[in-house]
Design an enzyme around this catalytic site. Structure first.
Site, mmCIF file in Angstrom:
data_model
loop_
_atom_site.group_PDB
_atom_site.id
_atom_site.type_symbol
_atom_site.label_atom_id
_atom_site.label_comp_id
_atom_site.label_asym_id
_atom_site.label_seq_id
_atom_site.Cartn_x
_atom_site.Cartn_y
_atom_site.Cartn_z
ATOM 1 N N ASN A 1 28.687 92.343 21.059
ATOM 2 C CA ASN A 1 28.145 91.120 20.458
ATOM 3 C C ASN A 1 27.553 90.170 21.502
ATOM 4 O OD1 ASN A 1 29.091 91.916 17.808
ATOM 5 N ND2 ASN A 1 31.144 91.344 18.506
ATOM 6 N N ARG A 2 27.106 90.739 22.599
ATOM 7 C CA ARG A 2 26.505 89.974 23.703
ATOM 8 C C ARG A 2 27.491 88.998 24.353
ATOM 9 N NH1 ARG A 2 23.646 93.632 22.908
ATOM 10 N NH2 ARG A 2 21.369 93.705 22.975
ATOM 11 N N LEU A 3 28.785 89.233 24.165
ATOM 12 C CA LEU A 3 29.799 88.414 24.826
ATOM 13 C C LEU A 3 30.180 89.096 26.138
ATOM 14 C CD1 LEU A 3 31.996 87.418 21.750
ATOM 15 C CD2 LEU A 3 30.062 86.193 22.777
ATOM 16 N N ARG A 52 20.730 97.422 22.162
ATOM 17 C CA ARG A 52 21.895 98.279 21.974
ATOM 18 C C ARG A 52 23.145 97.449 22.247
ATOM 19 N NH1 ARG A 52 24.186 100.403 26.820
ATOM 20 N NH2 ARG A 52 22.966 99.954 28.689
#
Length: 211
Positions: A189-191, A8
């Protein structure tokens, strides 16, 4: 569904360097209060990691019971596996997994035993059944059936029915003197945003870590 396909996005917010206080406790207390206000189940629950004499790590969840500038406090049976590990190696790691808020806090440090006065003050504040429960369980030892615990609980409840429950000699607590505190806030965005506070001779050094 394949586990590898389960994911997610983390979109609840970010964490910026300009918003960080000079020391970690202020931010931790703010995040803890937000976790409580948000109605998270067991917001004080933390994963406690210790290491045995072979270097094997162990983890379990315990509840944070006090926090101040001296450290994070929790209580336990001093004959338990984690207490045995900490007696041999006082290094410890804590993790607060506040998933609904897309946050984690990771703490490292060393433990010290609480004084009998501190332990007694907290023990006397517990519900009576919880006090009796501390007498019943030889924590981490092997038992053949749950019925043994229940029978021992009823026996001790009858024993202390007409008076106060004394503090067991084998029950105590630890204060975690923290050396580092890392705050993790999920990002798109997994940042993710990660900031590490590390104690130094001049206060706290703060570094942003790559996600």
């Amino acid at each position: 569904m394949e586990l590898a396909d389960y994911r997610r996005e983390y979109l609840q917010g970010g964490l910026r360097r300009k918003d960080l206080p000079d020391e970690p406790l202020a931010l931790f207390e703010s995040w803890m209060q937000q976790a409580i206000t948000a109605g998270l189940a067991d917001p004080t629950a933390m994963v406690v990691a210790t290491v045995d004499e072979r270097g094997q790590p162990y983890q379990r969840i315990v509840l944070l019971k006090h926090l101040d500038g001296q450290g994070f406090v929790f209580y336990t049976n001093m004959g338990s596996r984690k207490a045995g590990h900490l007696a041999a190696n006082p290094r410890i790691s804590l993790l607060f997994p506040w998933h609904p808020l897309e946050r984690q806090v990771h703490v490292t440090g060393r433990v010290e035993k609480l004084s009998t006065v501190e332990v007694m003050k907290y023990f006397s504040s517990r519900p009576k059944d919880s006090q009796i429960g501390a007498w019943v369980s030889n924590q981490s030892s092997r038992i053949s059936a749950r019925g043994l615990l229940e029978a021992k609980f009823l026996e001790m409840k009858q024993k202390f029915a007409s008076g106060e429950v004394p503090l067991p000699s084998f029950w105590g607590g630890f204060r975690v003197r923290f050396d580092s505190v890392e705050f993790w806030q999920g990002g798109a965005n997994r940042l993710h945003d990660r900031f590490l506070y590390q104690r130094s001779d001049h206060g706290w050094a703060i570094d942003r870590l790559a996600p």
